[in-house]
Enzyme design. Sequence first.
Site, mmCIF file in Angstrom:
data_model
loop_
_atom_site.group_PDB
_atom_site.id
_atom_site.type_symbol
_atom_site.label_atom_id
_atom_site.label_comp_id
_atom_site.label_asym_id
_atom_site.label_seq_id
_atom_site.Cartn_x
_atom_site.Cartn_y
_atom_site.Cartn_z
ATOM 1 C CB SER A 129 62.774 -21.634 73.520
ATOM 2 O OG SER A 129 63.742 -21.122 74.231
ATOM 3 C CE LYS A 183 60.145 -19.126 73.699
ATOM 4 N NZ LYS A 183 60.283 -17.724 73.961
ATOM 5 C CG HIS A 186 61.212 -21.433 78.244
ATOM 6 N ND1 HIS A 186 61.775 -20.301 77.596
ATOM 7 C CD2 HIS A 186 62.143 -22.344 78.055
ATOM 8 C CE1 HIS A 186 62.945 -20.514 77.050
ATOM 9 N NE2 HIS A 186 63.325 -21.900 77.211
ATOM 10 C CG ASN A 187 60.597 -16.895 77.070
ATOM 11 O OD1 ASN A 187 60.702 -17.837 76.695
ATOM 12 N ND2 ASN A 187 60.291 -15.762 76.156
ATOM 13 C CD GLU A 190 65.373 -16.568 78.474
ATOM 14 O OE1 GLU A 190 65.602 -15.285 77.929
ATOM 15 O OE2 GLU A 190 64.546 -17.562 77.860
#
Length: 483
Positions: A129, A183, A186-187, A190
């Site tokens: 990222s 991940k 995480h996104n 986001e």
Amino acid sequence: MAKADIGLIGLAVMGQNLVLNMNDHGFTVAVFNRTLSTMDEFLAGGAKGTRIRGARSLPELVALLKKPRRVMLLVQAGSAVDAFIGQLVLLLEKGDIIIDGGNSNYSDTIRRTAEVEAAGLLYIGTGVSGGEEGARLGPSIMPGGSPAAWRHVKPIFQAIAAKVGGEPCCDWVGENGAGHYVKMVHNGIEYGDMQLICEAYHLLRDGLGMEAPQMHAVFARWNRGKLGSYLIEITRDILAARDEDGGPLVDRILDTAEQKGTGKWAGISSLEMGIPLTMIVEAVHGRALSALKDERTAASRVLAGPSPRIGGDRQAVVADLEEAVYAAKLISYTQGYMLMAAAAREFGWRLNYGGIALMWRGGCIIRSVFLGKIKAAFDRNPQLANLLLDPYFTKQIDAAQAAWRRVVARAVQKGIPVPAMASGLAFFDGYRRESLPANLLQAQRDYFGAHTYQRVDRPRGEYFHTNWTGRGGSVTSTVWKKG
């Protein structure tokens, strides 16, 4: 000539910048790209004068690598990854390592880890990222897969990763698909952060009638406080950008958002795990609604609502908004961590939740001062069940909730949509309640479908059915435990 430390396949923007980052840290990289002209341009341009070496075929790439061979894929997620793995398995030897650094679905990574290990090789699926800038200067890297592979890639990954306080924003996440799962979360976070910022922008623009320079000042001030983060920082910069005629560039951008799918994957996983990922899902839906531009334009001429203008003390509204964004942001991270914990239980992963927060403190899109507080919470209690139950965050959300409620109420009264802020508040109010109306819901399910229910005066796990109409029988339906 000395063998290369690692091979990389895929020289789009991320691939090129990651290769240059590796070269800067003393590693020799061999590269291959399916379109050879792209590789040739890179070698004659940005890679000129470096140790980076080109290969014109996969066998040549493999021959350039020292053992155990490490080959990293940075290609489009999906069939392209499987195609390259299929070719590499035939060229590599026992103990060699295939690394997928793209945005692959974690379920594909679970499958690929098993398939590659069955062929005698090792596999890593890693989240990377930080975008173009992160890849070049130091990304956040979240590797998972075959544990035996970690020691062979650790020196490279930790050298090129972003650093916070001298610590690399990269560590081993867990087995098979754990890296890509983290991940994905995480996104998803986001998505939630971006939606919250856009809702704040909407309230400032339509509710308070602020122009871009005034909003720039607000976000600049927020970035110096507890909301300080990469996304607040770039929002500040975006609001200062001017078009060719001197007008705010943001005002010229069409209000239809696109997405690549990781937020949607997080939402799907939350449904499978039975975790209320409400804020992130609302952020995905917000993008979907924005894409209905033509329908919204037609509807705006037919459907009426109140004036969006918010009266009263402007400074007080802005102060409330800062607290509301902070509180809702906490809910987004809370839900993301709940989802990771559920996945860890489902797949047998041993996730280091404080370590994940540390990996997200630098290099990645959601990096912020906020993450240090999450790391501290798990340092205090590694078995923490929910971020809201940490003393620091309990105090923070208690202090912010009155302002949060005022913001959501004002938005509803003025017809300004704030789905992420509102859903976050609804989750908070549901989570803090000992009693919810699901007892009635279970009675309804038992009435029409004989789905059974549990009783407050009997042990948990014991199920009952009532013949509500006197016409039903005693046969019951099965129970899905997660929801």
